[in-house]
Design a protein around this motif. Structure first.
Motif, short mmCIF file in Angstrom:
data_model
loop_
_atom_site.label_atom_id
_atom_site.label_comp_id
_atom_site.label_asym_id
_atom_site.label_seq_id
_atom_site.Cartn_x
_atom_site.Cartn_y
_atom_site.Cartn_z
N GLU A 1 0.83 -1.20 0.00
CA GLU A 1 0.00 0.00 0.00
C GLU A 1 0.87 1.25 0.00
N ALA A 2 1.90 1.29 0.85
CA ALA A 2 2.77 2.46 0.97
C ALA A 2 3.43 2.80 -0.37
N ILE A 3 3.76 1.79 -1.14
CA ILE A 3 4.40 2.01 -2.44
C ILE A 3 3.39 2.48 -3.47
N PHE A 4 2.33 1.73 -3.68
CA PHE A 4 1.42 2.01 -4.79
C PHE A 4 0.60 3.28 -4.60
N GLN A 5 0.34 3.70 -3.38
CA GLN A 5 -0.44 4.92 -3.20
C GLN A 5 0.37 6.17 -3.59
N ARG A 6 1.66 6.02 -3.83
CA ARG A 6 2.50 7.14 -4.24
C ARG A 6 2.65 7.27 -5.75
N LEU A 7 2.09 6.33 -6.51
CA LEU A 7 2.21 6.35 -7.96
C LEU A 7 1.18 7.26 -8.63
N GLU A 8 1.66 8.06 -9.56
CA GLU A 8 0.78 8.90 -10.37
C GLU A 8 -0.15 7.97 -11.17
N GLY A 9 -1.42 8.27 -11.19
CA GLY A 9 -2.40 7.47 -11.92
C GLY A 9 -3.16 6.49 -11.04
N VAL A 10 -2.65 6.25 -9.83
CA VAL A 10 -3.39 5.42 -8.88
C VAL A 10 -4.40 6.34 -8.20
N GLU A 11 -5.67 6.09 -8.46
CA GLU A 11 -6.73 6.98 -7.96
C GLU A 11 -7.20 6.61 -6.56
N SER A 12 -7.25 5.30 -6.28
CA SER A 12 -7.62 4.85 -4.94
C SER A 12 -7.01 3.49 -4.70
N LEU A 13 -6.94 3.14 -3.43
CA LEU A 13 -6.28 1.89 -3.06
C LEU A 13 -6.85 1.43 -1.73
N LYS A 14 -7.14 0.14 -1.63
CA LYS A 14 -7.61 -0.45 -0.38
C LYS A 14 -6.81 -1.71 -0.11
N SER A 15 -6.50 -1.94 1.15
CA SER A 15 -5.88 -3.19 1.57
C SER A 15 -6.98 -4.18 1.89
N GLY A 16 -6.74 -5.45 1.60
CA GLY A 16 -7.76 -6.45 1.88
C GLY A 16 -7.26 -7.86 1.63
N TYR A 17 -8.22 -8.73 1.33
CA TYR A 17 -7.94 -10.16 1.20
C TYR A 17 -8.60 -10.68 -0.07
N SER A 18 -7.92 -11.60 -0.75
CA SER A 18 -8.48 -12.20 -1.96
C SER A 18 -7.91 -13.61 -2.11
N GLY A 19 -8.62 -14.42 -2.88
CA GLY A 19 -8.11 -15.74 -3.22
C GLY A 19 -8.38 -16.84 -2.22
N GLY A 20 -9.28 -16.61 -1.29
CA GLY A 20 -9.53 -17.61 -0.26
C GLY A 20 -10.85 -18.33 -0.40
N THR A 21 -11.18 -19.11 0.62
CA THR A 21 -12.34 -20.00 0.55
C THR A 21 -13.54 -19.56 1.38
N ILE A 22 -13.38 -18.58 2.26
CA ILE A 22 -14.53 -18.15 3.06
C ILE A 22 -14.86 -16.69 2.74
N LYS A 23 -16.11 -16.32 2.97
CA LYS A 23 -16.54 -14.94 2.73
C LYS A 23 -16.25 -14.09 3.96
N ASN A 24 -15.90 -12.83 3.68
CA ASN A 24 -15.68 -11.83 4.73
C ASN A 24 -14.73 -12.29 5.83
N PRO A 25 -13.52 -12.72 5.46
CA PRO A 25 -12.58 -13.15 6.49
C PRO A 25 -12.07 -11.97 7.32
N ALA A 26 -11.70 -12.25 8.53
CA ALA A 26 -11.08 -11.25 9.40
C ALA A 26 -9.57 -11.49 9.40
N TYR A 27 -8.83 -10.47 9.72
CA TYR A 27 -7.37 -10.54 9.74
C TYR A 27 -6.88 -11.72 10.58
N ARG A 28 -7.49 -11.91 11.76
CA ARG A 28 -7.06 -13.00 12.65
C ARG A 28 -7.24 -14.36 11.99
#
Length: 181
Positions: free
Chosen positions: A19-46
């Motif tokens: 996040e720290a890197i990509f939010q500094r790039l020109e042309g990046v309009e928005s950015l969110k950290s999250g989770y993808s590629g897993g087997t359950i819906k709405n996982p929590a960090y823990r």
């Protein structure tokens, strides 16, 4: 200039660094950290940190392709982490820290696969790239305290020891691609 934004979902270790890197790039309009590629819906960090959900820590970027192309995003992606280590980035180990591109279109898939092929053929890295290229399925936004983490916690130990050196290297290499302050 086109106002049509595109989305890229990338995993390359800890999302705080990414996040720290990509939010500094020109042309990046928005950015969110999250989770993808897993087997359950709405996982929590823990849950994700156990490695049992199959999710990777990702960032989801909205970018303007008339300012920064998907290929340029991949260039930054591959130059700011080690895509040759399976399920590991630095001291972070587990499938949640894997290198992955979750493509949103056939074009993104083709560009990513060609990019990886070219890097491997040019022997840019000492080992072959293990980055997975997987069709995007779902994105689950990480908890609020993970958003904008570096900017909100610059004096925290992890930020100073791990993110600062990565950020300095990135800024030096991509100074012409940075957002104007």
């Amino acid at each position: 200039m086109s106002n049509k934004l595109e989305i890229a979902t990338l995993a390359n270790g800890c999302f705080w660094c990414t996040e720290a890197i990509f939010q500094r790039l020109e042309g990046v309009e928005s950015l969110k950290s999250g989770y993808s590629g897993g087997t359950i819906k709405n996982p929590a960090y823990r849950e994700v940190t156990t490695g049992r959900t199959g999710h990777a820590e990702v960032i989801q970027i909205e970018f303007n392709p008339s300012i920064i192309t998907f290929q340029e995003i991949l260039d930054v992606f591959f130059s700011t982490h080690d895509p040759t280590t399976l399920n590991k980035q630095g001291y972070d180990k587990g499938t949640q820290y894997r290198s992955a591109i979750f493509y949103h279109s056939e074009e993104q898939k083709n560009v990513a696969e060609e990019f990886i092929k070219n890097l491997n053929e040019a022997k840019v890295f000492e080992s072959l790239i293990v980055t997975e290229v997987t069709k995007f399925d779902a994105f689950y936004e990480a908890e609020e305290y993970h958003q904008n983490y570096y900017n909100n916690n610059k004096t925290q130990g992890y930020c100073m020891a791990v993110i600062n050196p990565k950020l300095e290297k990135f800024i030096k290499k991509y100074k012409t691609k940075l957002k104007k302050q």
